[in-house]
Design an enzyme around this catalytic site. Structure first.
Site, PDB file in Angstrom:
ATOM      1  CG  ASP A  76      -0.248  -0.188   2.520  1.00  0.00           C
ATOM      2  OD1 ASP A  76      -0.329   0.705   3.366  1.00  0.00           O
ATOM      3  OD2 ASP A  76       0.399  -1.232   2.729  1.00  0.00           O
ATOM      4  CB  ILE A 105       4.384 -11.600   2.591  1.00  0.00           C
ATOM      5  CG1 ILE A 105       4.942 -10.862   3.807  1.00  0.00           C
ATOM      6  CG2 ILE A 105       5.460 -11.845   1.560  1.00  0.00           C
ATOM      7  CD1 ILE A 105       5.858 -11.713   4.657  1.00  0.00           C
ATOM      8  CG  ASP A 106       2.567  -7.246   5.624  1.00  0.00           C
ATOM      9  OD1 ASP A 106       3.389  -8.185   5.718  1.00  0.00           O
ATOM     10  OD2 ASP A 106       2.811  -6.100   6.010  1.00  0.00           O
ATOM     11  CE  LYS A 143      10.855 -31.195  27.397  1.00  0.00           C
ATOM     12  NZ  LYS A 143      12.001 -31.803  28.141  1.00  0.00           N
ATOM     13  CG  MET A 151       6.581 -10.089   8.231  1.00  0.00           C
ATOM     14  SD  MET A 151       8.007 -10.257   7.114  1.00  0.00           S
ATOM     15  CE  MET A 151       9.353  -9.886   8.229  1.00  0.00           C
ATOM     16  N   GLY A 152       3.703  -9.504   9.357  1.00  0.00           N
ATOM     17  CA  GLY A 152       2.449  -8.905   8.901  1.00  0.00           C
ATOM     18  C   GLY A 152       2.231  -7.660   9.730  1.00  0.00           C
ATOM     19  CD  GLU A 212       5.849  -7.573  11.902  1.00  0.00           C
ATOM     20  OE1 GLU A 212       7.080  -7.508  11.914  1.00  0.00           O
ATOM     21  OE2 GLU A 212       5.178  -7.506  10.840  1.00  0.00           O
TER      22      GLU A 212
END
Length: 455
Positions: A76, A105-106, A143, A151-152, A212
């Protein structure tokens, strides 16, 4: 692109200035980079074009190199640059076309024209493989509680997609946290109660996915960050000066000061570090996974003291970021990029400028995809950046009424206790199309398809 429709490449320098080495992009030159991840052929940068002087310099550089059409590939913010530069070129009669191409990639450059950005499919599948490995280990060791930050920067699209693909025990969705006006304490309580519930079932292990950008969506913390963005004078942030830190903290409103004081010292310092090119906190540098581990541990210790928790809590923090950003592309992303490339050249060849290249009907076979171009100006809205209201392309956040989130919401209570883990494995390139060429779960659900999972 010259008059004979030959493609030229120009590598960007570290200062964002294009160097003078033009390369005719013949098949032999392109071959080593074909279907590979990353931007290593042309470089990548985050230079923000915002002033008349910068626009003029960009035009000067293009003319010096004989560039008649400029393709800006990014999310953007990058395509906001494309829009403003295209407007400048048209207004000044520079004679340079500017076309945008959706890459992030977001997953937050999405609208009725852009069904997804290239890179989202690949990154989500790489993270899905890593999460599946962690799920397998968690179920084997029985355990550890794994806190995985994904990421984002703002939107939770990656976290939601990975949840749909792998079925972890707990996934936080920033947009839901904001809509429910959950405080930081509420988020900690939610995680702690999930841990207690699994412990009561004899399961002192699990996996929690954390977007993120979560911390900005917690209303009280978001307000604190907004105030800090206004108080920190420049992109250098607050340096190692306790006096300067106290000066900034003293100017916070009473509620924000209370939140700031409640945070561990290292998180406070991260909030005061360098700003990005837009004057905002670098959210990726805030160790949200470790912050939540710290606060959840304190909460569980309190619950142990009052007898409401008797389990063990052994947390492991992770940040899956750059591992997925430049991975070898999935078949879908490779095909999508070829289609975007052809669409971009078609827009240039027909004289368009200030357009974003788009390809629609992406859940259909590639032969049925529909290329298009949409005016970048139609995607703009007003946001607060660098202490000013400026026109930018609006980020597309997770739609809480959309089918992907509703599907996740309907299943998450079962995933909390039943360990219905999915292990996607590595990206597949050869085999049945439904395995090798499939789109993300998010796109399947948005198109009305049912989501099939392969264990």
């Amino acid at each position: 692109l010259d008059a004979d429709c030959r493609l030229y490449g120009f590598r960007g320098g570290p200062d964002g200035v294009i160097d003078n080495n033009a390369v005719l992009l013949t098949p032999d030159v392109i071959a080593p980079y074909r279907n590979t991840g990353g931007f290593d052929m042309i470089g990548s940068g985050r230079t923000k074009l915002a002033t008349e002087k910068q626009f003029a310099k960009a035009v000067e550089t293009c003319k010096a190199l004989g560039i008649e059409a400029l393709v800006i590939i990014g999310g953007d913010d990058s395509n906001t640059n494309a829009c403003t530069l295209a407007e400048y070129c048209l207004r000044t009669g520079a004679g340079i076309q500017v076309i945008g191409c959706p890459k992030t990639i977001d997953g937050d450059l999405k609208n009725e024209w852009v069904e997804t950005s290239f890179g989202f499919d690949t990154a989500s599948k790489v993270y899905g493989e890593l999460i599946g490995n962690i799920l397998r280990d968690a179920d084997s060791a029985k355990k550890y509680w794994h806190f995985i930050k994904l990421m984002g920067r703002s939107a939770s699209h990656i976290a939601l997609e990975c949840a749909l693909a792998t079925h972890p025990n707990l996934t936080l969705v920033s947009e839901e946290v904001q809509a429910m006006r959950m405080s930081l304490g509420d988020v900690v309580d939610l995680i702690a109660m999930a841990i207690v519930e699994r412990s009561n079932a004899g399961k002192n292990f699990g996996v929690c996915l954390i977007p993120e950008g979560l911390i900005e969506f917690i209303p009280e913390v978001g307000k604190l960050i907004s105030e800090l963005n206004e108080l920190v004078d420049d992109s250098d942030g607050v340096k190692d000066s306790e006096e300067e830190e106290r000066r900034v903290a003293q100017k916070l409103s009473a509620p924000s000061a209370e939140v700031f004081d409640s945070l561990p010292a290292d998180i406070q310092q991260q909030l005061l570090m360098d700003r990005d090119s837009h004057g905002n906190v670098k959210v990726s540098q805030i160790e949200t996974d470790k912050l939540l581990i710290h606060m959840v541990r304190e909460k569980l210790e309190q619950m142990a003291c009052d007898g409401t928790y008797s389990g063990t809590f052994t947390p492991q923090p992770h940040f899956f970021g750059y591992e997925g950003r430049c991975a070898p592309p999935s078949n879908f992303d490779a095909n999508y990029c070829y289609a975007l490339g052809y669409t971009t050249v078609a827009l240039i060849a027909t004289g368009k400028s200030g357009y974003l290249a788009c390809v629609r009907s992406l859940t259909s076979p590639p032969a049925q995809w529909l290329p298009a171009g949409v005016p970048l100006a139609s995607l703009m809205n007003i946001e607060r950046r660098n202490k000013k209201d400026v026109p930018v392309i609006e980020k597309a956040l997770v739609n809480l009424e959309g089918r992907p989130f509703r599907t996740f919401k309907a299943s998450r209570n079962a995933w909390l206790l039943e360990d219905d883990y999915i292990y996607p494995g590595p990206i597949q390139y050869f085999g049945p199309p439904e395995i090798c060429d499939g789109v993300t779960k998010t796109m399947q659900l948005e198109s009305g398809e049912d989501c099939a999972h392969q264990a």
